[in-house]
Enzyme design. Sequence first.
Site, PDB file in Angstrom:
ATOM      1  N   GLU A  13      -5.799  -8.388   9.868  1.00  0.00           N
ATOM      2  CA  GLU A  13      -4.632  -9.272   9.925  1.00  0.00           C
ATOM      3  C   GLU A  13      -3.448  -8.589  10.588  1.00  0.00           C
ATOM      4  O   GLU A  13      -2.424  -9.231  10.854  1.00  0.00           O
ATOM      5  CB  GLU A  13      -4.266  -9.742   8.518  1.00  0.00           C
TER       6      GLU A  13
ATOM      7  N   ASN B 239      -3.629   1.827   6.988  1.00  0.00           N
ATOM      8  CA  ASN B 239      -2.697   2.372   6.004  1.00  0.00           C
ATOM      9  C   ASN B 239      -3.501   2.820   4.787  1.00  0.00           C
ATOM     10  O   ASN B 239      -3.648   2.084   3.822  1.00  0.00           O
ATOM     11  CB  ASN B 239      -1.640   1.343   5.598  1.00  0.00           C
TER      12      ASN B 239
ATOM     13  N   GLN C 134     -13.020   0.438  -0.193  1.00  0.00           N
ATOM     14  CA  GLN C 134     -13.255   1.598  -1.049  1.00  0.00           C
ATOM     15  C   GLN C 134     -13.731   1.166  -2.433  1.00  0.00           C
ATOM     16  O   GLN C 134     -14.647   1.774  -3.006  1.00  0.00           O
ATOM     17  CB  GLN C 134     -11.976   2.424  -1.138  1.00  0.00           C
TER      18      GLN C 134
ATOM     19  N   GLY D 298      -2.686   3.824  -3.666  1.00  0.00           N
ATOM     20  CA  GLY D 298      -3.198   4.845  -4.556  1.00  0.00           C
ATOM     21  C   GLY D 298      -4.669   5.163  -4.411  1.00  0.00           C
ATOM     22  O   GLY D 298      -5.298   4.926  -3.377  1.00  0.00           O
TER      23      GLY D 298
ATOM     24  N   CYS E 261      -9.535  -2.487   3.593  1.00  0.00           N
ATOM     25  CA  CYS E 261      -8.829  -1.252   3.254  1.00  0.00           C
ATOM     26  C   CYS E 261      -9.220  -0.748   1.853  1.00  0.00           C
ATOM     27  O   CYS E 261     -10.354  -0.357   1.637  1.00  0.00           O
ATOM     28  CB  CYS E 261      -7.320  -1.471   3.398  1.00  0.00           C
ATOM     29  N   PHE E 262      -8.300  -0.788   0.899  1.00  0.00           N
ATOM     30  CA  PHE E 262      -8.576  -0.397  -0.485  1.00  0.00           C
ATOM     31  C   PHE E 262      -9.775  -1.165  -1.023  1.00  0.00           C
ATOM     32  O   PHE E 262     -10.567  -0.643  -1.816  1.00  0.00           O
ATOM     33  CB  PHE E 262      -7.326  -0.695  -1.317  1.00  0.00           C
TER      34      PHE E 262
ATOM     35  N   SER F 221       0.820  -1.218   0.000  1.00  0.00           N
ATOM     36  CA  SER F 221       0.000   0.000   0.000  1.00  0.00           C
ATOM     37  C   SER F 221       0.852   1.266   0.000  1.00  0.00           C
ATOM     38  O   SER F 221       0.338   2.361  -0.255  1.00  0.00           O
ATOM     39  CB  SER F 221      -0.940   0.018   1.212  1.00  0.00           C
TER      40      SER F 221
ATOM     41  N   HIS G  44      -7.014  -3.082   9.002  1.00  0.00           N
ATOM     42  CA  HIS G  44      -6.389  -4.362   8.673  1.00  0.00           C
ATOM     43  C   HIS G  44      -6.561  -5.349   9.827  1.00  0.00           C
ATOM     44  O   HIS G  44      -5.791  -5.324  10.791  1.00  0.00           O
ATOM     45  CB  HIS G  44      -4.900  -4.170   8.382  1.00  0.00           C
TER      46      HIS G  44
ATOM     47  N   GLY H  75      -4.819   6.560   2.462  1.00  0.00           N
ATOM     48  CA  GLY H  75      -4.871   8.001   2.260  1.00  0.00           C
ATOM     49  C   GLY H  75      -6.164   8.456   1.619  1.00  0.00           C
ATOM     50  O   GLY H  75      -6.353   9.645   1.369  1.00  0.00           O
ATOM     51  N   TYR H  76      -7.049   7.487   1.324  1.00  0.00           N
ATOM     52  CA  TYR H  76      -8.373   7.777   0.780  1.00  0.00           C
ATOM     53  C   TYR H  76      -9.418   7.155   1.689  1.00  0.00           C
ATOM     54  O   TYR H  76      -9.131   6.224   2.452  1.00  0.00           O
ATOM     55  CB  TYR H  76      -8.516   7.213  -0.639  1.00  0.00           C
TER      56      TYR H  76
END
Length: 345
Positions: free
Chosen positions: A323, A282, A246, A215, A242-243, A45, A321, A284-285
């Site tokens: 994990e 972790n 999103q 990203g 996480c990502f 990430s 996360h 940023g979005y």
Amino acid sequence: MKKYLVMEDGTVLSGQGYGSYKEAYGELVFTTSMTGYLETLTDPSYVGQMLVFASPTIANYALEMGKMESNGVKVSALITKDAHIELKKGGYGREFDEFLKEQGIPGIDGIDTRMLVRKIRANGVLRSYVVNDPSHSLDFPDPMNDDLVSKAVPHHDPVFVKGEEGGTVLFIDLGSKNTLKELMLQNFSLIVVDKQTNLDEIEGYDAIFVSNGPGDPSHPSLSNVIKFLSHNIGVKPLFGICFGLQAISLAYGAKTYKMKFGHRGSNHAVTDGTHSYVTTHNHGYAVDGSTVKDFKVIGWDANDGTVEIIEGDDMFAVQFHPEASPGPHDTRWFFGEMKRRIGYA
């Protein structure tokens, strides 16, 4: 060897260089994790980012290569106050400086990281360089405009991992770290693919899991993944971390936004209104909660209210996360919840 940290606002800091002699560019971010530096540096990430450690002392315990979260260091560069670059203990026999040289990653030490963290908190993330000569004219393009997921996960043929009893999960790898191992421990069979795979051609799975990654989740290069997830709403159970949360939210029609300085560290509190958890972050979005219509937000960051847990019919995802790696294990129940929702608990 002297190195310089050059930021887009004109700030230039000098320090002792270590690791690779190469120069580097990226988005300057910080982590509040006090331990787990190897796991942090190898988290995909962080592709496209230069990492400031808020903890003043780094690498003060020996490298344990088995704790790497990927096949190498993923940050563009690291900025430290006091890195023990020559520490070599026990049977590991690896110096931090030597390791970073092998990885081709530069570091800069002796920086006032407390000041730097405050600067990022006040002004937001900063596009920055680590250079050997600060006198050159520099451009500061936005690293988030790049296809960072493809840098984190090169295209590969689908990989099948046989489990024992947990059902088969289509694992969309956008830059996964330790999650893959956790799902294997849960006895899931896995079909591991990347975003360039023709996902519509994959068959024989019970659920879809979307991993973490680097990203902007709304980057055009991810449109095929978002479209695939959208077509599978109500068709297959959807899960994400996480990502992945999103990406699933975008598939439902919600919007994401770039945070001022993000959440990075292993000490972030999350609440669902009844329970509170210490979690590893972790990102940023984040998901814009005001745009959520067809699913529920059931968990929030305890400090700023960021969307942290979402659920819908046959969908469940978390921004943190579970994990860990590094971090606490307060939310490992996520994997049990996956099994329950798929029907293998």
